[in-house]
Design an enzyme around this catalytic site. Sequence first.
Site, PDB file in Angstrom:
ATOM      1  N   CYS A 146       0.833  -1.220   0.000  1.00 48.57           N
ATOM      2  CA  CYS A 146       0.000   0.000   0.000  1.00 48.57           C
ATOM      3  C   CYS A 146       0.855   1.253   0.000  1.00 48.57           C
ATOM      4  O   CYS A 146       1.748   1.409   0.842  1.00 48.57           O
ATOM      5  CB  CYS A 146      -0.918  -0.017   1.221  1.00 48.57           C
ATOM      6  SG  CYS A 146      -1.853   1.509   1.421  1.00 48.57           S
ATOM      7  N   CYS A 176      -7.284   2.345  -6.077  1.00 50.32           N
ATOM      8  CA  CYS A 176      -7.082   1.842  -4.712  1.00 50.32           C
ATOM      9  C   CYS A 176      -5.603   1.692  -4.413  1.00 50.32           C
ATOM     10  O   CYS A 176      -4.869   1.114  -5.198  1.00 50.32           O
ATOM     11  CB  CYS A 176      -7.673   0.444  -4.545  1.00 50.32           C
ATOM     12  SG  CYS A 176      -9.394   0.361  -4.857  1.00 50.32           S
TER      13      CYS A 176
HETATM   14  N1  SAH Z   1      -7.052   1.186   5.750  1.00 49.91           N
HETATM   15  C1  SAH Z   1      -8.234   0.602   5.257  1.00 49.91           C
HETATM   16  C2  SAH Z   1      -8.905   1.420   4.170  1.00 49.91           C
HETATM   17  C3  SAH Z   1      -8.048   2.050   3.109  1.00 49.91           C
HETATM   18  S1  SAH Z   1      -7.345   1.064   1.879  1.00 49.91           S
HETATM   19  C4  SAH Z   1      -7.995  -0.810   4.780  1.00 49.91           C
HETATM   20  O1  SAH Z   1      -6.852  -1.192   4.672  1.00 49.91           O
HETATM   21  O2  SAH Z   1      -8.976  -1.522   4.565  1.00 49.91           O
HETATM   22  C5  SAH Z   1      -8.698   0.534   0.817  1.00 49.91           C
HETATM   23  C6  SAH Z   1      -8.409  -0.795   0.123  1.00 49.91           C
HETATM   24  O3  SAH Z   1      -7.373  -0.669  -0.870  1.00 49.91           O
HETATM   25  C7  SAH Z   1      -7.933  -1.854   1.111  1.00 49.91           C
HETATM   26  O4  SAH Z   1      -8.520  -3.094   0.879  1.00 49.91           O
HETATM   27  C8  SAH Z   1      -6.461  -1.898   0.789  1.00 49.91           C
HETATM   28  O5  SAH Z   1      -5.879  -3.085   1.237  1.00 49.91           O
HETATM   29  C9  SAH Z   1      -6.464  -1.743  -0.704  1.00 49.91           C
HETATM   30  N2  SAH Z   1      -5.157  -1.417  -1.268  1.00 49.91           N
HETATM   31  C10 SAH Z   1      -4.115  -0.826  -0.636  1.00 49.91           C
HETATM   32  N3  SAH Z   1      -3.070  -0.705  -1.485  1.00 49.91           N
HETATM   33  C11 SAH Z   1      -3.459  -1.223  -2.664  1.00 49.91           C
HETATM   34  C12 SAH Z   1      -2.836  -1.335  -3.948  1.00 49.91           C
HETATM   35  N4  SAH Z   1      -1.608  -0.889  -4.163  1.00 49.91           N
HETATM   36  N5  SAH Z   1      -3.546  -1.909  -4.945  1.00 49.91           N
HETATM   37  C13 SAH Z   1      -4.819  -2.314  -4.736  1.00 49.91           C
HETATM   38  N6  SAH Z   1      -5.465  -2.208  -3.569  1.00 49.91           N
HETATM   39  C14 SAH Z   1      -4.794  -1.668  -2.535  1.00 49.91           C
HETATM   40 FE1  SF4 Z   2      -2.894  -1.013   5.249  1.00 46.25          FE
HETATM   41 FE2  SF4 Z   2      -5.180   0.314   4.711  1.00 46.25          FE
HETATM   42 FE3  SF4 Z   2      -3.196   1.502   6.069  1.00 46.25          FE
HETATM   43 FE4  SF4 Z   2      -2.871   0.994   3.494  1.00 46.25          FE
HETATM   44  S1  SF4 Z   2      -4.362   2.400   4.376  1.00 46.25           S
HETATM   45  S2  SF4 Z   2      -1.354   0.623   5.143  1.00 46.25           S
HETATM   46  S3  SF4 Z   2      -3.978  -0.936   3.284  1.00 46.25           S
HETATM   47  S4  SF4 Z   2      -4.364  -0.265   6.741  1.00 46.25           S
END
Ligand code: SAH
Ligand code: SF4
Length: 374
Positions: free
Chosen positions: A128, A348
Amino acid sequence: MAAENAVRTNLLGLPPEELEAFVVGLGEKPFRARQLLTWIYKRRIGDFEQMTDLGKDLRARLSAVAEVRAPEIVTEHVSADGTRKWLLRAGRSDNREQAIEAVFIPELGRGTLCISSQVGCALDCSFCSTGAQGFNRNLSTAEIVGQVWLANQRLGVGPAGERAITNIVLMGMGEPLANYRAVLPALRIFMADHCFDVSRRRVTLSTSGLVPQIYRLAEDTNVALAVSLHAPNDALRDQLVPINRRHPIAELLESCWHYLDAQNGRSITFEYVMLDGVNDHLSHARELVKLLVGHDAKVNMIPFNPFPGTAYRRSKPEAIAAFRDYLNVHGVTATVRRTRGDDIDAACGQLAGRVHDRTLVRLGSKMISVGVEA
Ligand code: SAH
Ligand code: SF4
């Protein structure tokens, strides 16, 4: 004027009952709160002087002690597919500008606004881009609500008065359950009739799995829940989503099923990012079926969206299709999230904002709770 702003109450941070208490505190009748809400949320007006049915004296007093202030726009980008992304100011830290992001995704018959809950994120999921930025601070309720208020103003209404934003998802920067205190009133404001009036089915909170807060959420509200699972066993999830070392899969799923019991008849969406060669094998699909089959659970597969510096790659289209088909054939409903706005880095996981002066905490085996409210 910063000094004045510091003492003014931002009304975007107050759910209806708190706004009523605020208005009563000014010596006014409670129904004034209703009038204020109509101006702010239905007419999208934040300037008290334009609120003509409030009386001159009250307008002047409100201007002295209150404000309706959304985060300021730094940039606005529109993607070829109509997706819009706003970079929004989130104050200064260490003398540098902080910024968060909000994204609007128009689709046939609906418009989804994806908003942020923190400046950065402390949970450090390895795939992420927000996690890679580290954590700076929690957003306030007014800053969370302000993203929706601002987007509403920018997007306007359709020819028949229909609103652009029909769905709100907390899937932008940050872990919403790590900022519970500010997020809960924001959820109330999204759903309240006199505010945005979005139905609970159309407000989705996505979490990486803060188990105690999922139990708390079940007590406090009934929004739709999305859970970032991303792996079907603890060994793999420990690497991808480090909070798993504190709250492993079995514990997480138990809290999810509890959330469902408390909601009667809703399903939980499990997000599953598709990483080439990491979690996309059919053996992973098989394990996933064992975890979820028989429960009110859906899987939403997210093809990985790359960002600078990442070593991960998106799964091949054939692997994504095979994984989805395996789940569907074996009794677990699975869909693949369409990638939107990737030409403007609005997909995302690509939301990076600008996070400086961050407290880079790695929530690994020795977890520190900076940025994660107990
Ligand atoms: N922190 C929360 C919400 C924000 S992220 C969470 O983690 O659920 C929203 C979604 O995008 C989450 O499912 C996360 O895992 C996903 N995500 C994060 N980085 C990503 C990436 N590089 N490609 C696709 N999805 C990603
Ligand atoms: Fe993990 Fe969601 Fe935080 Fe990204 S925004 S580091 S997916 S918890």
